[in-house]
Structure formats: C-alpha cells, structure tokens
Design a protein around this motif. Structure first.
Motif: not given
Length: 77
Positions: A12-27, A48-57
């Motif tokens: 699941i973690i890898e998939q969330i990172v893989h689809y980052q390009k499709f992520f929009e904040p309102g989702m 939200e904290s998890m997503i922020n850490e995955l995408y921006y750290n």
C-alpha cells in the motif's frame, strides 16, 4: 494483552507513492466525506500527516504510524 498481527496492507505504501502524480489536495476531504467507514482508526488528520510525509519528505517513518494505528486499535478492544 492479546497477541495480534497488525500491519499495513502489503504494497500500500508503494502504491500511494506510485500514484502521487494523480494526487490533488481535496481528494482526502472527499474520501472522508463521501466514504465514511463504520470503524476507522486512521482519522483524516493522521492520514494527511502520512501523505505529507510520504510525498514531501525523504523518509517515511512507517513504524511511527504503525504504532499509532496499533495503539488506537488496542484501545478500542
């Protein structure tokens, strides 16, 4: 204390990172508003904290979130 196995869904973690390009904040707001779960240990702020850490750290502290979710689960039983 009971013996339990608690983990993130495999991949699941890898998939969330893989689809980052499709992520929009309102989702996240939409998912939590339109698809409520009867039992939910991961509130919107935690997700939200998890997503922020995955995408921006450079590092995702999987153990930190694992322990937060495990403790919420254990408190509920």
């Amino acid at each position: 204390m009971c013996n339990i196995i608690f983990t993130f869904a495999p991949g699941i973690i890898e998939q969330i990172v893989h689809y980052q390009k499709f992520f929009e904040p309102g989702m996240i707001d939409e998912v939590y508003a339109f698809y409520p779960l009867p039992v939910n240990y991961c509130d919107k702020q935690l997700f939200e904290s998890m997503i922020n850490e995955l995408y921006y750290n450079d590092f995702f502290d999987e153990e930190k979130y694992f322990n937060i979710l495990k403790n919420k689960f254990l408190k509920s039983i």
